[in-house]
Design a protein around this motif. Structure first.
Motif, PDB file in Angstrom:
ATOM      1  N   PRO A  47       0.814  -1.226   0.000  1.00  0.00           N
ATOM      2  CA  PRO A  47       0.000   0.000   0.000  1.00  0.00           C
ATOM      3  C   PRO A  47       0.846   1.274   0.000  1.00  0.00           C
ATOM      4  N   ASP A  94      -7.402   9.227   3.795  1.00  0.00           N
ATOM      5  CA  ASP A  94      -8.143   7.984   3.953  1.00  0.00           C
ATOM      6  C   ASP A  94      -9.515   8.284   4.554  1.00  0.00           C
ATOM      7  N   THR A 123     -15.539   2.670   2.095  1.00  0.00           N
ATOM      8  CA  THR A 123     -14.150   2.610   2.561  1.00  0.00           C
ATOM      9  C   THR A 123     -13.278   1.906   1.531  1.00  0.00           C
ATOM     10  N   TRP A 146     -10.078   3.366  -0.668  1.00  0.00           N
ATOM     11  CA  TRP A 146      -8.770   2.700  -0.837  1.00  0.00           C
ATOM     12  C   TRP A 146      -8.438   2.523  -2.312  1.00  0.00           C
ATOM     13  N   ARG A 164      -7.214   5.897  -3.355  1.00  0.00           N
ATOM     14  CA  ARG A 164      -6.002   6.292  -2.615  1.00  0.00           C
ATOM     15  C   ARG A 164      -4.781   5.491  -3.063  1.00  0.00           C
ATOM     16  N   PHE A 165      -4.984   4.189  -3.276  1.00  0.00           N
ATOM     17  CA  PHE A 165      -3.857   3.323  -3.617  1.00  0.00           C
ATOM     18  C   PHE A 165      -3.812   2.939  -5.089  1.00  0.00           C
TER      19      PHE A 165
END
Length: 220
Positions: A28, A187, A210, A214, A217-218
């Motif tokens: 990550p 996050d 959520t 992610w 974000r990743f």
């Protein structure tokens, strides 16, 4: 082997075309760094730092064992997990505070400063960020039919309604907070835990949202 992410020059007027390569099965942290560097290149941010031709910088989390190395070369940037014995520079950062440094950099100060700048691209507007988030995640299984983003503007409440259908999920916060979450700079669950974000939806929807956070974000 590595995967290549290219930030195209056409993304903005000042954008730089930079190859950002991450290793296969990247952690990550490696993915987060790669996505952030790509965002900087697309925004034309810290171009001098992104296009340098040599140098290695270790990036360490201040509160977890996570660590990665950014290596600059003539043909682009490589990001890999772990830290070599003697990097040219090292920075320790808060991963939940947009790579804010938590200690003085070690080694080459100019190189470290350039990397820290490159890891803090400007946030997009909250409406643009919400649209990009929706475009990237709307096909995920279980995602609500409609995403509603609400914030307080100079003339009162403002909202963006994305999608159509019967199931809805509402996220409310300050413009910068929404931009941070929707762009992947922050996050979702961490911001929610801090009290800076309000939501309206079911627990199962929170789980899906959520995961969507992610994904952005990743960059997965």
């Amino acid at each position: 082997m590595t995967g290549t992410m290219t930030a195209p020059a056409s993304a903005s007027a000042g954008a730089a075309e930079v190859d950002v390569r991450i290793e296969d099965d990247a952690s990550p942290l490696v993915r987060l760094i790669g996505r952030t560097l790509r965002d900087s290149a697309r925004a034309g941010h810290a171009v001098d730092a992104l296009t340098r031709s040599a140098g290695t910088v270790a990036v360490r989390s201040h509160d977890t064992p996570q660590a990665a190395t950014i290596t600059f070369g003539d043909d682009g940037i490589d990001v890999a997990g772990g830290v070599p014995a003697e990097p040219d520079a090292a920075v320790t950062v808060d991963l939940n505070a947009r790579f804010a440094p938590t200690a003085d950099p070690a080694g080459d100060a100019d190189l470290a400063e350039g990397v820290l700048r490159a890891l803090t691209p400007p946030l997009p507007g909250w409406r643009d960020a919400a649209q990009r988030f929706w475009d990237a995640t709307r096909s995920l299984p279980g995602i609500p039919d409609v995403l509603i983003a609400v914030t307080e503007g100079p003339e009162g409440l403002e909202q963006a309604v994305l999608g159509e259908g019967t199931t809805q999920y509402l996220i409310a916060g300050a413009p910068e907070t929404l931009a941070g979450v929707f762009s992947g700079a922050d996050d979702l669950f961490a911001v929610l835990s801090s009290g800076a974000l309000g939501i309206q939806g079911t627990l199962s929807q929170l789980s899906v949202m959520t995961g969507a956070s992610w994904k952005v974000r990743f960059d997965v």
